[in-house]
Design a protein around this motif. Structure first.
Motif, short mmCIF file in Angstrom:
data_model
loop_
_atom_site.label_atom_id
_atom_site.label_comp_id
_atom_site.label_asym_id
_atom_site.label_seq_id
_atom_site.Cartn_x
_atom_site.Cartn_y
_atom_site.Cartn_z
N ASN A 35 0.72 -1.16 0.12
CA ASN A 35 -0.02 0.04 0.02
C ASN A 35 0.82 1.23 -0.15
O ASN A 35 1.76 1.37 0.64
CB ASN A 35 -0.86 0.09 1.24
CG ASN A 35 -1.72 1.35 1.13
OD1 ASN A 35 -1.76 2.04 2.41
ND2 ASN A 35 -2.40 1.75 0.20
N TYR A 77 -3.25 1.79 -3.87
CA TYR A 77 -3.13 3.40 -3.83
C TYR A 77 -4.21 4.22 -4.27
O TYR A 77 -5.10 3.61 -4.80
CB TYR A 77 -1.85 3.90 -4.57
CG TYR A 77 -1.93 3.77 -6.14
CD1 TYR A 77 -2.26 4.86 -6.96
CD2 TYR A 77 -1.98 2.57 -6.83
CE1 TYR A 77 -2.40 4.82 -8.34
CE2 TYR A 77 -2.01 2.65 -8.18
CZ TYR A 77 -2.33 3.93 -8.99
OH TYR A 77 -2.46 3.53 -10.23
N GLN A 122 -8.27 3.05 2.64
CA GLN A 122 -6.70 3.30 2.60
C GLN A 122 -6.07 2.85 3.85
O GLN A 122 -6.27 3.47 4.92
CB GLN A 122 -6.50 4.71 2.42
CG GLN A 122 -4.96 5.23 2.36
CD GLN A 122 -4.22 4.65 1.46
OE1 GLN A 122 -3.70 3.69 1.95
NE2 GLN A 122 -4.13 5.19 0.47
N HIS A 123 -5.18 1.82 3.85
CA HIS A 123 -4.64 1.11 5.14
C HIS A 123 -3.88 2.21 5.81
O HIS A 123 -3.90 2.46 6.88
CB HIS A 123 -3.63 0.19 4.63
CG HIS A 123 -4.23 -0.63 3.42
ND1 HIS A 123 -4.37 -0.31 2.31
CD2 HIS A 123 -4.50 -1.76 3.40
CE1 HIS A 123 -4.82 -0.92 1.22
NE2 HIS A 123 -4.98 -2.22 2.12
#
Length: 421
Positions: free
Chosen positions: A164, A276, A310-311
C-alpha cells in the motif's frame, strides 16, 4: 426515611384488614405519617413521585432509535438539538401547548441515565462526497474486483507481495498537546510558522515490512541537509509546491519503490500488488507501461473512501502525526527561541515514522481494511450508514425520471392514436 413502595401498599392493605396504622407501619418498615396520609385519603395510595413522565417506555424507545439513526447517517443531534426535538415530539404526542421550545438539562441527563447505551461524543468529520461514495454497493464492487485480481495472480495468501502506498502532508506548524498550567492563567504555546508543507510518501506490505520515507520538499535547489537525521534509506526531491505530481510519483515507483522491493526486468519477477489512491498525479501512460513490463499490478482504491479503505489513513498516519507533534514540542522545549523549518522535518519525523509503521501497526492496518486476511465484511454497517441518505435520494430521482419518461411516452402514444383516428 427511605421506604419501599411495595411495602407501603402492603401496610395500607393491612390497615384495611383491621391492623392499626402504628403497627402496620412498624411491621412493614414505612413512615407512620406517610401511611396515615394514605389511610385518611389525604394522599392517594398510587400517587406518583416526582415529575410526570413526558414519554412512556415505548415512546422513549422510538426517540432513542431516531437519535441513533440520525447519528449513524451523519446528522446527529447535539445536547440542545436532542432537547428541542424531544420537546416538539412531546407536544405532538400529548397535544398540549407549551411556551417552552426545549426540555431541561435535568430531563436530558435523566434520559441518558435511563439509556446507558447513549453517550455524548465528538463525531468524526465526513465530507458529503465521502459519505456518498462509501456505500455498501460500491464497497462490495471494490472487494469483488480486488478478490478476482488477487486470485488470478495467486497472491491472496502472499502478504509479502501486497503493498500500500499513500502520502501525507507534514507542516512545520505542529499541533500543541494539552499542557499543565495555573488555573488563573490562559496558557500559550510557541509554535513555528507554517512556512512550507512537506509531503511524505510511505509504503508497506501486508507482512509488516515498511519502506523508508520519501520526502517531497518545497523549493528549487536540493540540499543534502534536508535529509539530515532521517530514517536510513530515506530519499527526497524538490517541487515548487511541496506536493507530489506525476513525475514525482513515477520516480518514486519506478526507482525508489522498485529498488526497495526488488522489482526487476527478470521474467521470473513475481507479481506485486500495489494499492493506492486515485489522483491525477498518480496516473500516466508511462507508469502503466512500466507496471506491465515488471509484473506490477496497480490497483486504485475507490475514490473518496480512504477513511475506510486506505490502510495508511485508517491506522498509520494519525499515529504518525500525533508522535510528530510530540517530537516538535520536545524539540522547542530543548531549543527555546528556535523555529522548525523544512530542514528539520526529516529528523523530527524519523522516530515517529519507524514507530507508526511498525510491523504490528502495518499488519493491523491491512487487517482493518480487509485486505489480508481478505475479508469483504470487515467494514461495518454503521461505517457506511451515512450513504443511505444519498442512496435514498438517488432511488427517488430514478423513480421520478421513470415517471417522467412514462408520462412522455403516454402523451406521444395519445397523439399517435389521435392522428390514426
Amino acid at each position: 426515611m427511605k421506604y419501599n413502595r411495595e411495602n407501603l401498599k402492603k401496610a395500607f392493605n393491612a390497615t384495611l384488614e383491621g391492623m392499626s396504622v402504628y403497627k402496620a407501619a412498624k411491621v412493614c418498615s414505612v413512615p407512620e405519617s406517610t401511611l396515615r396520609d394514605r389511610t385518611l385519603g389525604i394522599v392517594p395510595i398510587d400517587v406518583s413521585i416526582g415529575f410526570t413522565p413526558i414519554f412512556n417506555r415505548e415512546e422513549e424507545e422510538k426517540l432513542v432509535a431516531h437519535i441513533k439513526y440520525m447519528a449513524d447517517v451523519g446528522y446527529g443531534y447535539n445536547k440542545r438539538g436532542a432537547r428541542e426535538y424531544a420537546a416538539s415530539l412531546g407536544k405532538d404526542l400529548t397535544q398540549q401547548k407549551s411556551n417552552s421550545s426545549t426540555l431541561s438539562n435535568c430531563w436530558f441527563y435523566g434520559f441518558l441515565h435511563r439509556w446507558p447505551d447513549l453517550k455524548v461524543a465528538s463525531p468524526q468529520k465526513l465530507t458529503t462526497c465521502r459519505a456518498e461514495a462509501a456505500s455498501r454497493h460500491k464497497l462490495n464492487s471494490y472487494y469483488k474486483e480486488l478478490s478476482s485480481i488477487m486470485t488470478r495472480h495467486n497472491i491472496r495468501q502472499s502478504p509479502e507481495q501486497i503493498y500500500n502506498i499513500d502520502e501525507t502532508g507534514i507542516s512545520t506548524e505542529h499541533n500543541q498537546p494539552k499542557i499543565i498550567c495555573s488555573k488563573s492563567t490562559k496558557p500559550q504555546a510557541i509554535t513555528s510558522a507554517r512556512s512550507s508543507l512537506t509531503t511524505t510518501i510511505a509504503a508497506g506490505n501486508a507482512i509488516g515490512n515498511h519502506l523508508p520515507p520519501f520526502y517531497v520538499f518545497k523549493g528549487k535547489r536540493w540540499s543534502d541537509d534536508l535529509l539530515k537525521g532521517s530514517v536510513p534509506g530515506a530519499e527526497g526531491i524538490m517541487t515548487e509546491t511541496g506536493w507530489s505530481n506525476t513525475q514525482v510519483f513515477e520516480k518514486y515507483l519506478t526507482e525508489f519503490f522498485a529498488k526497495h522491493t526488488g522489482i526487476s526486468d527478470s521474467r521470473n519477477q513475481r507479481s506485486v500488488l500495489v494499492l493506492y489512491d486515485w489522483h491525477k498525479s498518480h496516473v500516466s501512460l508511462t507508469l502503466t507501461d512500466w507496471a506491465k513490463r515488471h509484473n506490477v499490478i496497480l490497483f486504485v482504491l475507490p475514490p473518496h473512501t480512504s477513511h475506510l479503505t486506505q490502510h495508511l489513513d485508517v491506522a498509520i498516519f494519525g499515529l504518525l502525526k500525533s508522535m510528530y507533534n510530540k517530537e516538535c514540542q520536545m524539540f522547542l522545549q530543548r531549543n527555546p527561541g528556535t523555529s522548525i523549518t523544512k530542514h528539520l522535518v526529516a529528523e523530527l519525523t524519523a522516530k515517529p515514522y519507524l514507530r507508526a509503521l511498525s510491523p504490528e501497526n502495518l499488519t493491523s492496518a491491512f487487517k482493518k481494511t480487509g485486505i489480508y486476511p481478505f475479508n469483504n465484511k470487515v467494514i461495518s454497517n454503521s461505517e457506511v450508514a451515512p450513504s443511505i441518505i444519498y442512496e435514498h435520494n438517488q432511488d427517488k430521482d430514478d423513480t421520478d425520471n421513470n415517471k417522467d419518461q412514462t408520462s412522455t411516452k403516454s402523451k406521444k402514444s395519445g397523439k399517435e392514436n389521435i392522428e390514426i383516428d
